[in-house]
Design a protein around this motif. Structure first.
Motif, PDB file in Angstrom:
ATOM      1  N   LEU A   1       0.823  -1.203   0.000  1.00  0.00           N
ATOM      2  CA  LEU A   1       0.000   0.000   0.000  1.00  0.00           C
ATOM      3  C   LEU A   1       0.864   1.262   0.000  1.00  0.00           C
ATOM      4  CD1 LEU A   1      -2.948   1.058   0.182  1.00  0.00           C
ATOM      5  CD2 LEU A   1      -2.542   1.263   2.626  1.00  0.00           C
ATOM      6  N   PHE A   2       1.845   1.331   0.873  1.00  0.00           N
ATOM      7  CA  PHE A   2       2.715   2.502   0.919  1.00  0.00           C
ATOM      8  C   PHE A   2       3.446   2.708  -0.404  1.00  0.00           C
ATOM      9  CE2 PHE A   2       2.311   2.433   5.557  1.00  0.00           C
ATOM     10  CZ  PHE A   2       2.224   3.788   5.811  1.00  0.00           C
TER      11      PHE A   2
ATOM     12  N   TYR B   1       4.709   6.210  -2.511  1.00  0.00           N
ATOM     13  CA  TYR B   1       5.980   6.323  -3.221  1.00  0.00           C
ATOM     14  C   TYR B   1       5.809   6.437  -4.729  1.00  0.00           C
ATOM     15  CZ  TYR B   1       7.832   4.549   1.242  1.00  0.00           C
ATOM     16  OH  TYR B   1       8.131   4.348   2.560  1.00  0.00           O
ATOM     17  N   MET B   2       5.049   5.538  -5.331  1.00  0.00           N
ATOM     18  CA  MET B   2       4.916   5.531  -6.784  1.00  0.00           C
ATOM     19  C   MET B   2       4.211   6.782  -7.300  1.00  0.00           C
ATOM     20  SD  MET B   2       6.658   3.002  -7.582  1.00  0.00           S
ATOM     21  CE  MET B   2       6.383   2.789  -9.313  1.00  0.00           C
ATOM     22  N   VAL B   3       3.225   7.260  -6.581  1.00  0.00           N
ATOM     23  CA  VAL B   3       2.519   8.475  -6.993  1.00  0.00           C
ATOM     24  C   VAL B   3       3.477   9.667  -6.953  1.00  0.00           C
ATOM     25  CG1 VAL B   3       0.637  10.055  -6.409  1.00  0.00           C
ATOM     26  CG2 VAL B   3       0.275   7.583  -6.292  1.00  0.00           C
TER      27      VAL B   3
ATOM     28  N   ARG C   1      -5.295   0.605  10.226  1.00  0.00           N
ATOM     29  CA  ARG C   1      -5.887   1.673   9.430  1.00  0.00           C
ATOM     30  C   ARG C   1      -4.732   2.519   8.884  1.00  0.00           C
ATOM     31  NH1 ARG C   1     -10.678   5.647  11.377  1.00  0.00           N
ATOM     32  NH2 ARG C   1     -11.626   3.618  11.573  1.00  0.00           N
ATOM     33  N   ILE C   2      -4.625   2.567   7.553  1.00  0.00           N
ATOM     34  CA  ILE C   2      -3.575   3.362   6.908  1.00  0.00           C
ATOM     35  C   ILE C   2      -4.257   4.481   6.128  1.00  0.00           C
ATOM     36  CG2 ILE C   2      -1.657   3.345   5.277  1.00  0.00           C
ATOM     37  CD1 ILE C   2      -1.309   0.351   5.972  1.00  0.00           C
ATOM     38  N   TYR C   3      -4.003   5.698   6.542  1.00  0.00           N
ATOM     39  CA  TYR C   3      -4.624   6.855   5.901  1.00  0.00           C
ATOM     40  C   TYR C   3      -4.023   7.088   4.522  1.00  0.00           C
ATOM     41  CZ  TYR C   3      -6.996   7.840  10.216  1.00  0.00           C
ATOM     42  OH  TYR C   3      -7.809   7.732  11.304  1.00  0.00           O
ATOM     43  N   THR C   4      -4.907   7.217   3.537  1.00  0.00           N
ATOM     44  CA  THR C   4      -4.467   7.424   2.157  1.00  0.00           C
ATOM     45  C   THR C   4      -4.733   8.835   1.654  1.00  0.00           C
ATOM     46  OG1 THR C   4      -6.576   6.561   1.335  1.00  0.00           O
ATOM     47  CG2 THR C   4      -4.746   5.001   1.525  1.00  0.00           C
ATOM     48  N   TRP C   5      -5.522   9.610   2.403  1.00  0.00           N
ATOM     49  CA  TRP C   5      -5.876  10.935   1.908  1.00  0.00           C
ATOM     50  C   TRP C   5      -4.670  11.846   1.634  1.00  0.00           C
ATOM     51  CZ3 TRP C   5      -4.401  15.153   4.597  1.00  0.00           C
ATOM     52  CH2 TRP C   5      -4.186  15.024   5.967  1.00  0.00           C
ATOM     53  N   PRO C   6      -3.576  11.792   2.399  1.00  0.00           N
ATOM     54  CA  PRO C   6      -2.469  12.707   2.077  1.00  0.00           C
ATOM     55  C   PRO C   6      -1.883  12.479   0.682  1.00  0.00           C
ATOM     56  CG  PRO C   6      -2.207  11.851   4.309  1.00  0.00           C
ATOM     57  CD  PRO C   6      -3.298  11.056   3.657  1.00  0.00           C
ATOM     58  N   SER C   7      -1.913  11.249   0.198  1.00  0.00           N
ATOM     59  CA  SER C   7      -1.326  10.965  -1.114  1.00  0.00           C
ATOM     60  C   SER C   7      -2.081  11.658  -2.241  1.00  0.00           C
ATOM     61  CB  SER C   7      -1.277   9.461  -1.367  1.00  0.00           C
ATOM     62  OG  SER C   7      -2.575   8.934  -1.533  1.00  0.00           O
ATOM     63  N   TYR C   8      -3.337  11.970  -2.022  1.00  0.00           N
ATOM     64  CA  TYR C   8      -4.128  12.632  -3.060  1.00  0.00           C
ATOM     65  C   TYR C   8      -3.645  14.061  -3.332  1.00  0.00           C
ATOM     66  CZ  TYR C   8      -7.451   8.816  -3.241  1.00  0.00           C
ATOM     67  OH  TYR C   8      -8.029   7.587  -3.425  1.00  0.00           O
TER      68      TYR C   8
END
Length: 177
Positions: free
Chosen positions: A49-50, A55-57, A130-137
């Motif tokens: 996920l990370f 990283y990839m984004v 729970r891994i927050y994904t909103w910062p990557s956006y």
């Protein structure tokens, strides 16, 4: 104007540097995950996920403005190389304008999506965590916003170039004045 060019160059270099650091972080993260799994039988949760969400984004989108700054995007100049200087310059100006419009639209739309994800606190569950994904956006609007700045800068330089100069106005990096 040279000050603006240097600022844009620094910003795009910083973004590209962060993207490059993410390559190293990704390598380190995956290596640590494999080491923990093979030696200790305890893989790190969330590695895939990370790597895919953060990283990839960052690797893909933070360098996009530097690529635009350096005129390193793929281009096919079969037709424009056969045109006289003025029509070729007009097409180049149109291309810069279109780049700015598309980069601006993408920056705006991805910002809107990032704000939606921020407001809802988007996250993913992995192995009970729970891994927050909103910062990557927020990586996408930063990358596209920087690309918009570069495109506007190149368009301004192109527009202020003398009529016989056309193409030379954008063939150098933003800070090369």
């Amino acid at each position: 104007m040279a000050l603006i060019g240097r600022l844009i160059t620094r910003l795009t270099n910083l973004a590209s540097g962060i993207g490059a650091a993410c390559i190293l972080l990704s390598i380190g993260h995956v290596t640590l995950d494999v080491t923990m799994r093979v030696i200790f039988g305890m893989p790190l949760s969330g590695t895939v996920l990370f790597v895919s969400v953060y990283y990839m984004v960052a690797i893909a989108f933070l360098a996009i403005a530097a690529v635009e700054r350096d005129d390193a995007h793929i281009s096919v100049e079969v037709v424009t190389s056969l045109l006289p200087r003025r029509p070729a310059a007009a097409l180049q100006g149109l291309s810069l304008l279109l780049t700015a419009v598309v980069a601006g639209a993408l920056a705006l739309r991805t910002w809107q999506e990032a704000m939606v994800k921020f407001r809802v606190g988007a996250f993913t569950m992995e192995a009970g965590d729970r891994i927050y994904t909103w910062p990557s956006y927020f990586i996408l609007p930063v990358g596209f916003g920087l690309m918009l700045l570069v495109a506007l800068w190149k368009l301004a330089r192109f527009s202020s170039a003398s009529p016989g100069n056309g193409r030379a106005a954008t063939s150098e990096g933003a800070g090369d004045e």
